[in-house]
Write a protein that holds these residues in place. Sequence first.
Motif, mmCIF file in Angstrom:
data_model
loop_
_atom_site.group_PDB
_atom_site.id
_atom_site.type_symbol
_atom_site.label_atom_id
_atom_site.label_comp_id
_atom_site.label_asym_id
_atom_site.label_seq_id
_atom_site.Cartn_x
_atom_site.Cartn_y
_atom_site.Cartn_z
ATOM 1 N N VAL A 22 0.862 -1.188 0.000
ATOM 2 C CA VAL A 22 0.000 0.000 0.000
ATOM 3 C C VAL A 22 0.893 1.231 0.000
ATOM 4 O O VAL A 22 1.834 1.312 0.791
ATOM 5 C CB VAL A 22 -0.923 0.007 1.232
ATOM 6 C CG1 VAL A 22 -1.748 1.293 1.274
ATOM 7 C CG2 VAL A 22 -1.825 -1.211 1.226
ATOM 8 N N LYS A 23 0.611 2.176 -0.871
ATOM 9 C CA LYS A 23 1.498 3.321 -1.033
ATOM 10 C C LYS A 23 1.292 4.330 0.096
ATOM 11 O O LYS A 23 0.501 5.268 0.008
ATOM 12 C CB LYS A 23 1.254 4.000 -2.388
ATOM 13 C CG LYS A 23 2.317 5.029 -2.765
ATOM 14 C CD LYS A 23 2.067 5.560 -4.158
ATOM 15 C CE LYS A 23 3.122 6.577 -4.559
ATOM 16 N NZ LYS A 23 2.868 7.086 -5.930
ATOM 17 N N SER A 80 -6.357 -4.511 -8.323
ATOM 18 C CA SER A 80 -5.605 -5.223 -9.364
ATOM 19 C C SER A 80 -4.667 -4.289 -10.125
ATOM 20 O O SER A 80 -4.081 -4.674 -11.135
ATOM 21 C CB SER A 80 -6.576 -5.883 -10.349
ATOM 22 O OG SER A 80 -7.422 -4.902 -10.924
ATOM 23 N N THR A 81 -4.512 -3.067 -9.611
ATOM 24 C CA THR A 81 -3.699 -2.067 -10.299
ATOM 25 C C THR A 81 -2.299 -2.005 -9.696
ATOM 26 O O THR A 81 -2.138 -1.966 -8.476
ATOM 27 C CB THR A 81 -4.346 -0.671 -10.202
ATOM 28 O OG1 THR A 81 -5.675 -0.741 -10.705
ATOM 29 C CG2 THR A 81 -3.548 0.353 -10.983
ATOM 30 N N LEU A 82 -1.285 -1.999 -10.557
ATOM 31 C CA LEU A 82 0.103 -1.878 -10.129
ATOM 32 C C LEU A 82 0.595 -0.460 -10.397
ATOM 33 O O LEU A 82 0.228 0.161 -11.386
ATOM 34 C CB LEU A 82 0.989 -2.873 -10.870
ATOM 35 C CG LEU A 82 0.693 -4.361 -10.660
ATOM 36 C CD1 LEU A 82 1.637 -5.199 -11.517
ATOM 37 C CD2 LEU A 82 0.851 -4.732 -9.201
ATOM 38 N N SER A 83 1.426 0.044 -9.493
ATOM 39 C CA SER A 83 2.054 1.349 -9.712
ATOM 40 C C SER A 83 3.478 1.283 -9.193
ATOM 41 O O SER A 83 3.859 0.354 -8.483
ATOM 42 C CB SER A 83 1.275 2.461 -9.005
ATOM 43 O OG SER A 83 1.279 2.268 -7.600
ATOM 44 N N SER A 84 4.273 2.271 -9.568
ATOM 45 C CA SER A 84 5.670 2.278 -9.133
ATOM 46 C C SER A 84 6.090 3.691 -8.768
ATOM 47 O O SER A 84 5.413 4.661 -9.083
ATOM 48 C CB SER A 84 6.582 1.717 -10.232
ATOM 49 O OG SER A 84 6.560 2.550 -11.369
ATOM 50 N N GLU A 144 18.682 -0.367 -7.016
ATOM 51 C CA GLU A 144 18.128 0.965 -7.265
ATOM 52 C C GLU A 144 16.839 0.916 -8.078
ATOM 53 O O GLU A 144 16.457 1.896 -8.707
ATOM 54 C CB GLU A 144 19.171 1.825 -8.002
ATOM 55 C CG GLU A 144 20.463 2.047 -7.229
ATOM 56 C CD GLU A 144 20.283 2.923 -6.005
ATOM 57 O OE1 GLU A 144 19.289 3.678 -5.968
ATOM 58 O OE2 GLU A 144 21.115 2.854 -5.086
ATOM 59 N N SER A 145 16.157 -0.210 -8.058
ATOM 60 C CA SER A 145 14.941 -0.345 -8.863
ATOM 61 C C SER A 145 13.788 0.447 -8.250
ATOM 62 O O SER A 145 13.822 0.838 -7.077
ATOM 63 C CB SER A 145 14.546 -1.812 -8.975
ATOM 64 O OG SER A 145 14.154 -2.307 -7.713
ATOM 65 N N ASN A 146 12.766 0.668 -9.058
ATOM 66 C CA ASN A 146 11.586 1.389 -8.587
ATOM 67 C C ASN A 146 10.878 0.631 -7.465
ATOM 68 O O ASN A 146 10.916 -0.600 -7.401
ATOM 69 C CB ASN A 146 10.596 1.596 -9.735
ATOM 70 C CG ASN A 146 11.072 2.627 -10.737
ATOM 71 O OD1 ASN A 146 12.071 3.310 -10.517
ATOM 72 N ND2 ASN A 146 10.355 2.749 -11.840
ATOM 73 N N LEU A 147 10.214 1.367 -6.599
ATOM 74 C CA LEU A 147 9.362 0.778 -5.587
ATOM 75 C C LEU A 147 8.065 0.313 -6.247
ATOM 76 O O LEU A 147 7.639 0.881 -7.251
ATOM 77 C CB LEU A 147 9.049 1.795 -4.485
ATOM 78 C CG LEU A 147 10.141 2.040 -3.431
ATOM 79 C CD1 LEU A 147 11.411 2.613 -4.043
ATOM 80 C CD2 LEU A 147 9.632 2.978 -2.339
ATOM 81 N N VAL A 148 7.454 -0.715 -5.669
ATOM 82 C CA VAL A 148 6.274 -1.337 -6.283
ATOM 83 C C VAL A 148 5.104 -1.275 -5.305
ATOM 84 O O VAL A 148 5.256 -1.547 -4.114
ATOM 85 C CB VAL A 148 6.557 -2.811 -6.639
ATOM 86 C CG1 VAL A 148 5.339 -3.448 -7.298
ATOM 87 C CG2 VAL A 148 7.781 -2.915 -7.539
ATOM 88 N N PHE A 149 3.914 -0.928 -5.852
ATOM 89 C CA PHE A 149 2.708 -0.870 -5.024
ATOM 90 C C PHE A 149 1.556 -1.556 -5.752
ATOM 91 O O PHE A 149 1.551 -1.630 -6.973
ATOM 92 C CB PHE A 149 2.342 0.588 -4.706
ATOM 93 C CG PHE A 149 3.485 1.362 -4.108
ATOM 94 C CD1 PHE A 149 3.781 1.242 -2.764
ATOM 95 C CD2 PHE A 149 4.272 2.182 -4.897
ATOM 96 C CE1 PHE A 149 4.843 1.937 -2.209
ATOM 97 C CE2 PHE A 149 5.341 2.875 -4.356
ATOM 98 C CZ PHE A 149 5.622 2.750 -3.006
ATOM 99 N N LYS A 150 0.586 -2.017 -4.965
ATOM 100 C CA LYS A 150 -0.580 -2.694 -5.535
ATOM 101 C C LYS A 150 -1.839 -2.116 -4.884
ATOM 102 O O LYS A 150 -1.908 -1.978 -3.668
ATOM 103 C CB LYS A 150 -0.524 -4.200 -5.272
ATOM 104 C CG LYS A 150 0.714 -4.887 -5.827
ATOM 105 C CD LYS A 150 0.789 -6.337 -5.376
ATOM 106 C CE LYS A 150 2.086 -7.000 -5.830
ATOM 107 N NZ LYS A 150 2.220 -8.378 -5.308
ATOM 108 N N GLU A 151 -2.818 -1.806 -5.695
ATOM 109 C CA GLU A 151 -4.111 -1.362 -5.185
ATOM 110 C C GLU A 151 -5.189 -2.060 -5.992
ATOM 111 O O GLU A 151 -5.339 -1.789 -7.183
ATOM 112 C CB GLU A 151 -4.251 0.153 -5.289
ATOM 113 C CG GLU A 151 -5.462 0.683 -4.550
ATOM 114 C CD GLU A 151 -5.423 2.190 -4.386
ATOM 115 O OE1 GLU A 151 -6.470 2.741 -4.029
ATOM 116 O OE2 GLU A 151 -4.372 2.793 -4.620
#
Length: 389
Positions: free
Chosen positions: A118-119, A370-374, A361-368
């Motif tokens: 969760v972001k 069924s939607t993914l964001s970074s 150094e990869s992007n952070l990952v979030f899920k809401e």
Amino acid sequence: MKVGLFIGTRPEIYIHATIIENLPKKIFNILFFDVLEESGWFEKGVQYLTLNYPRPKETIKWMDLKSLEDKVVELIEKYELESIIVGGYSRTVYAVLYASREKKVPVVHIGSGVRTYVKNYDEILRQVIDRWSSIHIVNMEVNKGNLVSEGFDGKFIKVAGFTSVDAVLRNLSEAIKKSSILDELSIDENEYIAVYLNMLNPMEVISDLIKLGEKFRMPIIISLPKNLKKILMESGRYYKIMEDYDILFIEVLDYLDYLALSYYSRMIITDSYWIIPDLSIMKKPIAYYSKYPDPYNLMKYGVTDSIEPGAEDSFDKLVKLFNRKIKINLLPYLGNGEATERVIDFIKDYLYGGYPCECMESNLVFKEDSTLSSLSIDEAVKMLQSTFK
């Protein structure tokens, strides 16, 4: 080898207690630094004494983030630290990792891979800390799976179990023998409910606690750190709640009293996910007040359940948990009391294995849903630093 151990909060004290006691002194020269992110004698100092910590090499006052990062750089140089050990997720751990990257000192992080995806502030902090750590010692396979799915190299991830559970196992019998906390509070074994709040405003759960105590005619013992006590004091509710209901607010206990109060309770209620594995071995139902499931997935064993503060069904879920009988032995899932030895073996293998000090150094990952964001790590760092100020 000179190893720096930096501790800023109470959970970190419990994570490292058995490690600092058992790391081979002939191999590792442990330099312990106490960062006053949490202050107060009973909140931190007495925990060090109870758990036989050595005297800190230096005590570092809590400052702004930049000053703390500069201070850690200074200590790395002053004491010629060759590696660093940290555990859990706190502002202190963040600052230590920030400084270690600048000085290219390898960092062993204990308790990696905790996720909600969760972001929010806590999740961003967890993911940044993991990306800046050199080697990850995780508690359970679910935590390793989180890291692998995010692209971390599996050879730098080790599953150990919970060193904090080891601390419970090694101190519980002494707590039962020596603690007089039940006599001091005038309560009987298995006839009260123990509550540990560290994050939520107490008023977010107090109505449920009042109803629970009245329904089962049991006193509610609520342990509060100073910042939460202050919230109730300033609102004028601290003494009024204790006068009107069978509720007793107490300050943070020393470790042995904390174990004894938990062991003899009828039920445990908390808003802190890090408490759940430690106390789950006592076979008490544990209510976790949070919007999110516990990150160790212990719900599937029936020992705990998440209860959203203020939800319509929060009290009903609390009652169901109170009536639940816990019989399962969770020790095999939590490290079987052998996590400390595994961690020490991993530390020795890594620090003497010639592995490079590398960070991801990869992007952070979030899920809401069924939607993914970074979120890029640079953006995440800016967000955290503005929050810390």
